[in-house]
Design an enzyme around this catalytic site. Structure first.
Site, PDB file in Angstrom:
ATOM      1  N   CYS A 380      -5.865 -65.909  15.048  1.00 17.90           N
ATOM      2  CA  CYS A 380      -6.109 -66.693  13.837  1.00 17.90           C
ATOM      3  C   CYS A 380      -5.070 -67.817  13.676  1.00 17.90           C
ATOM      4  O   CYS A 380      -5.164 -68.817  14.371  1.00 17.90           O
ATOM      5  CB  CYS A 380      -6.187 -65.765  12.621  1.00 17.90           C
ATOM      6  N   HIS A 506     -10.381 -62.223  14.148  1.00 22.07           N
ATOM      7  CA  HIS A 506      -9.481 -61.070  14.244  1.00 22.07           C
ATOM      8  C   HIS A 506     -10.126 -59.949  15.055  1.00 22.07           C
ATOM      9  O   HIS A 506     -10.752 -59.058  14.481  1.00 22.07           O
ATOM     10  CB  HIS A 506      -9.177 -60.525  12.847  1.00 22.07           C
ATOM     11  N   GLU A 508      -8.742 -57.483  16.358  1.00 23.63           N
ATOM     12  CA  GLU A 508      -8.066 -56.188  16.164  1.00 23.63           C
ATOM     13  C   GLU A 508      -8.811 -55.256  15.214  1.00 23.63           C
ATOM     14  O   GLU A 508      -8.712 -54.035  15.326  1.00 23.63           O
ATOM     15  CB  GLU A 508      -6.625 -56.395  15.688  1.00 23.63           C
TER      16      GLU A 508
HETATM   17  N1  GLN Z   1      -3.473 -69.679   7.294  1.00 17.89           N
HETATM   18  C1  GLN Z   1      -4.544 -69.912   8.183  1.00 17.89           C
HETATM   19  C2  GLN Z   1      -5.843 -70.246   7.478  1.00 17.89           C
HETATM   20  O1  GLN Z   1      -5.974 -70.017   6.303  1.00 17.89           O
HETATM   21  C3  GLN Z   1      -4.743 -68.709   9.110  1.00 17.89           C
HETATM   22  C4  GLN Z   1      -5.140 -67.475   8.398  1.00 17.89           C
HETATM   23  C5  GLN Z   1      -4.941 -66.238   9.257  1.00 17.89           C
HETATM   24  O2  GLN Z   1      -4.161 -66.240  10.188  1.00 17.89           O
HETATM   25  N2  GLN Z   1      -5.624 -65.164   8.927  1.00 17.89           N
HETATM   26  O3  GLN Z   1      -6.757 -70.747   8.086  1.00 17.89           O
END
Ligand code: GLN
Length: 535
Positions: A380, A506, A508
């Protein structure tokens, strides 16, 4: 579908938090599933946030995201990892959500002028959620967050007390988890904390059927009979929940203590003995690794590694699949000045995150992994920063950044989508839940997944800015996974690197001990190779 009579197990905790109630519930679920029953879970959280999505990870640990896009308590992660039961919006309810429902109804005039009260209106709303979550299963495990005796959990305890009368005694089982403390100076196991917390529970009208004692050592028969006498439970209902090396041992320990047998008896059910062979094999593999590697995680929430719960587990699963012991070291990205500290890593992982703090350290870590051929996995925010790093140091786009980190950047490689700026509410406004992704043929991830269409869970606001796609591609970055309409970048990789993969989603959250996620398995495999090459 055959109609089922749902049985309800309520799990409460006493004396203190962090007793592993969530893990205990998940393990009980696993045992019942191994007996052929269909199970599900409900986590009731007593705080007033409507969901955990807006809560600080330093305080609350990970926000677990379900396929249907709910931001939930991390215990739902345990539930999904330990069983086949899919979790979703109905499986986590906070007091805030309950009050939100009741107050909206009040404003709409649904109560027809009546006085709206905790009993019956709030308790009825809670009971309704319990019934709803338990539809279509044999057994639902309802875990009450917090500690018995807290003011906040009272409406929940009152609701489950009533529930027993509503559905009948033989359809409910109350399990109370409390610590038995070994006092070294006296050389004795102390049962008073258990006794006191059971009294608290009895004071609100609940007598537990089973007491799960968290301890460092096995309870003697004498201790068990003492707890049985003082707490008004059968002696075989006092269960040792001993500390274990691996969380995946818990179902086996519980079974050996006769916990599932007792539950079946209390619930007046008939099932076969549980088949736990796959759990035994898992533990055997975990105890006898053939390789050992170190993954360094460069993140912001390193003081509370609960914030990376699912990531940690996914790495462990990846290791178990190939008989590798995975040691995870955490480095605070804010303190990462000299990336040479990363030289000892067999793999580098840059996880999810929010906000500008520590970003440059993460970018240094990405660069170090890229330039030194160290296996890299970005998750992410980790993918977003990998794009920024590549833009800056390979594609020549100086000061490239995410708009989230530097609103004035000349090269917003990561940005909000048009129209997103106007959103003002912070709760549940991100791209949440599972979205499809199409994998490019011939890419590394195509080989890893072994399929072209996948679906993975998201939780982020920002996206890769498509205006920069050509520039980065020409410089050698491969966009190997895209949304089906081709507009959103979901996976990137570097073809000329031993392993450099990052995902906007994600993975995971989807990893299980018996079904390790392919990306983590491949990442750990690459780290094992690096470990071997270095040896
Ligand atoms: N802060 C970033 C966003 O809002 C990544 C979010 C995250 O890593 N879950 O896109």
């Amino acid at each position: 579908m055959r109609s089922r009579v749902t049985k309800y197990i309520f799990v409460t905790g006493g004396v203190m938090s962090s007793l592993g109630k969530g893990l205990a519930s998940a393990s009980i679920g696993a045992l019942l599933e191994a007996r052929g029953l269909k199970v599900t879970f409900l986590k009731l959280d007593p705080y007033l946030n409507v969901d955990p999505g807006t809560m600080n990870p330093f305080q609350h640990g990970e926000v677990y995201v379900t396929v249907d896009g709910a931001e939930t308590d991390l215990d739902l992660g345990h539930y999904e990892r330990f069983t086949r039961s899919p979790m979703g919006k109905v499986n986590n309810v906070t007091a805030g959500r309950i009050y939100d429902t009741v107050l909206s109804k009040e404003r709409r005039g649904d109560y027809l002028g009546g006085t709206v009260q905790v009993i019956p209106h709030v308790t009825d709303a809670i009971k309704e959620r319990i019934r709803e979550a338990g539809l279509g299963v044999d057994v639902i495990l309802v875990e009450i967050g917090g500690t018995v005796g807290d003011i906040e959990s009272l409406p929940f305890l009152e609701a489950i007390r009533q529930f027993r009368t509503d559905v009948g005694r033989e359809h409910t089982c109350f399990i109370h988890v409390a610590p038995v403390i070994y006092q070294a100076t006296a050389g004795e196991m102390k049962t008073k904390p258990v006794q006191h917390s059971v009294k608290e529970l009895q004071a609100v009208g609940i007598g537990p059927d089973i007491i799960l004692c968290r301890t460092e050592r096995f309870l003697t028969k004498g201790i068990k009979s003492k707890i049985s006498l003082f707490c008004n439970v059968d002696e075989d209902a006092v269960i040792t929940a001993k500390d274990v090396d691996s969380i995946y041992e818990v179902p086996l320990v519980f079974q050996a203590e006769g916990l599932d047998e007792k539950i079946i008896q209390v619930l007046n059910m008939w099932t076969g003995q549980p088949d736990l062979r796959q759990w035994e094999r898992l533990i055997e593999a975990q105890r006898n690794p053939e390789n050992e590697i170190t993954i360094v995680m460069v993140g912001k929430y390193v003081d509370l590694t609960e914030s990376y719960k699912s990531l940690n587990e996914a790495l462990v699963h990846g290791g178990m699949a190939i008989r590798a012991k995975v040691n995870i070291e955490y480095i605070d990205s804010e303190k990462l000045e000299d990336p040479e500290v990363l030289a000892r890593a067999d793999g580098i992982l840059v996880p999810h995150g929010f906000g500008a703090r520590g970003v440059e350290g993460k970018i240094r870590a990405v660069r170090y992994a890229r330039e030194n051929g160290i296996p890299f996995l970005g998750i992410c925010f980790g993918m977003q920063l990998a794009c920024c790093e590549f833009a800056r140091h390979v594609a020549g786009l100086e000061a490239a950044n995410s708009r989230e980190v530097d609103p004035a950047t000349p090269h917003p490689v990561i940005d909000l989508l048009p129209g997103q700026e106007e959103i003002e509410d912070k709760g549940a406004t991100m791209r949440l839940g599972a979205y499809p992704c199409v994998i490019e043929e011939g890419s590394r991830v195509a080989a890893i997944y072994g399929q072209r269409e996948i679906s993975e869970r998201h939780r982020h606001r920002y996206e890769f800015n498509a205006e920069y796609a050509d520039r980065l591609e020409q410089a050698g970055l491969r966009f190997s996974g895209m949304s089906p309409d081709g507009r959103l970048a979901e996976i990137i990789e570097l073809p000329d690197h031993p392993f450099f993969v990052a995902s906007q989603f994600h993975p995971e959250f989807a990893s299980k001990p018996f079904d390790p996620h392919p990306l983590f398995r491949a990442f750990v495999q690459a780290a094992v190779h690096r470990g071997r090459d270095r040896a």
